[in-house]
Design an enzyme around this catalytic site. Structure first.
Site, short mmCIF file in Angstrom:
data_model
loop_
_atom_site.label_atom_id
_atom_site.label_comp_id
_atom_site.label_asym_id
_atom_site.label_seq_id
_atom_site.Cartn_x
_atom_site.Cartn_y
_atom_site.Cartn_z
NE ARG A 68 -3.75 -0.10 2.51
CZ ARG A 68 -4.46 0.33 3.68
NH1 ARG A 68 -4.12 -0.37 4.68
NH2 ARG A 68 -5.03 1.33 3.56
CG HIS A 117 -8.72 5.38 11.33
ND1 HIS A 117 -9.85 5.10 10.37
CD2 HIS A 117 -9.21 5.62 12.43
CE1 HIS A 117 -10.85 4.95 11.02
NE2 HIS A 117 -10.77 5.32 12.15
P1 OAD Z 1 -15.52 3.05 2.92
O1 OAD Z 1 -14.85 2.01 1.95
O2 OAD Z 1 -16.31 1.97 3.97
O3 OAD Z 1 -16.62 3.67 2.20
C1 OAD Z 1 -16.12 4.63 1.08
C2 OAD Z 1 -17.36 5.55 0.70
O4 OAD Z 1 -16.81 6.27 -0.24
C3 OAD Z 1 -18.58 4.88 0.22
O5 OAD Z 1 -19.60 5.08 0.59
C4 OAD Z 1 -18.45 5.15 -1.42
O6 OAD Z 1 -19.96 5.05 -1.92
C5 OAD Z 1 -17.92 6.35 -1.38
N1 OAD Z 1 -17.07 6.65 -2.51
C6 OAD Z 1 -16.41 5.53 -3.29
N2 OAD Z 1 -15.90 6.60 -4.46
C7 OAD Z 1 -16.19 7.86 -4.21
C8 OAD Z 1 -15.90 9.02 -4.93
N3 OAD Z 1 -15.35 9.10 -5.97
N4 OAD Z 1 -16.79 10.18 -4.72
C9 OAD Z 1 -17.33 10.37 -3.36
N5 OAD Z 1 -17.68 9.10 -2.67
C10 OAD Z 1 -17.09 8.01 -3.22
O7 OAD Z 1 -14.44 3.91 3.59
P2 OAD Z 1 -14.51 4.66 4.85
O8 OAD Z 1 -15.82 5.15 5.24
O9 OAD Z 1 -13.41 5.61 4.96
O10 OAD Z 1 -10.58 1.99 9.16
O11 OAD Z 1 -14.00 3.45 6.14
C11 OAD Z 1 -14.11 3.84 7.17
C12 OAD Z 1 -12.73 2.85 7.66
O12 OAD Z 1 -13.20 1.48 7.46
C13 OAD Z 1 -11.57 3.16 7.39
O13 OAD Z 1 -10.73 4.32 7.81
C14 OAD Z 1 -10.72 1.86 7.56
C15 OAD Z 1 -11.86 1.03 7.31
O14 OAD Z 1 -11.91 -0.40 7.79
C16 OAD Z 1 -9.55 1.22 9.49
O15 OAD Z 1 -8.84 0.92 9.02
C17 OAD Z 1 -9.39 1.34 11.00
#
Ligand code: OAD
Length: 244
Positions: A68, A117
């Protein structure tokens, strides 16, 4: 299709807080965690993102972070990160609270940044020696070892771990005093970040969401804009940006 427009008109007396997740970096080439092609579809979080997984097989965990880190070197901020950074440079009182570890907000030029994080470019000694930045990628030998002889680990928060208390305190303080909270690219499923827009809202903030699709935050956001962050954010904030 009509152009996305903000119904809240910020001026420089307003405090604006961006809450960002993996979706803001998707257009930079960094994979999200959930959904089609999400990291957790392909990789096992229990093996790669827990202390127990690290203790069982530090080399495997480091190989994944090394990959990564090496991929992150190829990625640059996209227009969504850049819009937020230019807003800060234009004299608006902005802060970014991010779940992302990818460093792209800092690379875009944001100084007021709260990384919930951790950061993929930081490492931590598993015994006493602390935390520091280490941009080696890839490492010549895995797992990397501290000068004291103990294993190094990525300075990121894994499942089951608590977030740093002082970082959380500064996030909550900012959320409590924010006027406009813009939530970008998070599925709103991982606590405590998932509850932060709700805290801002309960403290009186106007909440705007930008995402490809509805999330639990859409239920109470004052406005939601569905589409790519790199396309929507420049349209929402374009008129407020000073071109330097
Ligand atoms: P997720 O992968 O859970 O969600 C990504 C979000 O971004 C989804 O709701 C998609 O619809 C949206 N998305 C994708 N592409 C996009 C774009 N081009 N423009 C706008 N929106 C878009 O990611 P997080 O919510 O960040 O934690 O995940 C939260 C945490 O879960 C992370 O920090 C990580 C993970 O496990 C740890 O590792 C502790």
């Amino acid at each position: 299709m009509t152009e996305p427009r903000l119904r809240f008109h910020p001026d420089k007396s307003h405090r604006i807080t961006f809450l960002t997740g993996a979706g803001i970096s998707a257009e930079s080439g960094i994979p999200t965690f959930r959904g089609e092609k999400g990291l957790w579809e392909e990789f096992d979080a229990e093996e790669l993102a827990t202390v127990e997984g690290f203790e069982r097989n530090p080399e495997k965990v480091w190989a994944w972070y090394d990959l990564r880190r090496t991929q992150a070197l190829q990625c640059k901020p996209n227009p969504a990160h850049e819009t937020i950074a230019v807003l800060e440079k234009s004299g608006f009182d902005t802060a970014v609270i991010t779940q992302n570890i990818d460093d792209l907000h800092r690379l875009a030029g944001n100084d007021r940044l709260i990384e919930l994080h951790g950061n993929i470019w930081k490492v931590k000694c598993t015994r006493f020696c602390g935390v520091w930045e280490d941009r080696t990628a890839p490492y010549p030998h895995l797992p990397p070892v501290c000068a004291c002889g103990s294993l190094l680990r990525p300075h990121v928060v894994w499942f089951g771990e608590m977030l740093d208390e002082s970082i959380l305190a500064s996030a909550y303080m900012r959320l409590g005093e924010t006027d406009l909270c813009v939530v970008v690219g998070t599925s709103g499923t991982v606590q405590p970040a998932a509850g932060m827009a709700g805290i801002a809202k309960a403290s009186g903030a106007y909440v705007v969401e930008v995402n490809l699709e509805p999330t639990p935050i859409s239920d109470y956001a004052d406005e939601s804009h569905f589409g790519k962050a790199g396309e929507i954010l420049p349209k929402l904030f374009g008129e407020y940006l000073e071109q330097n």
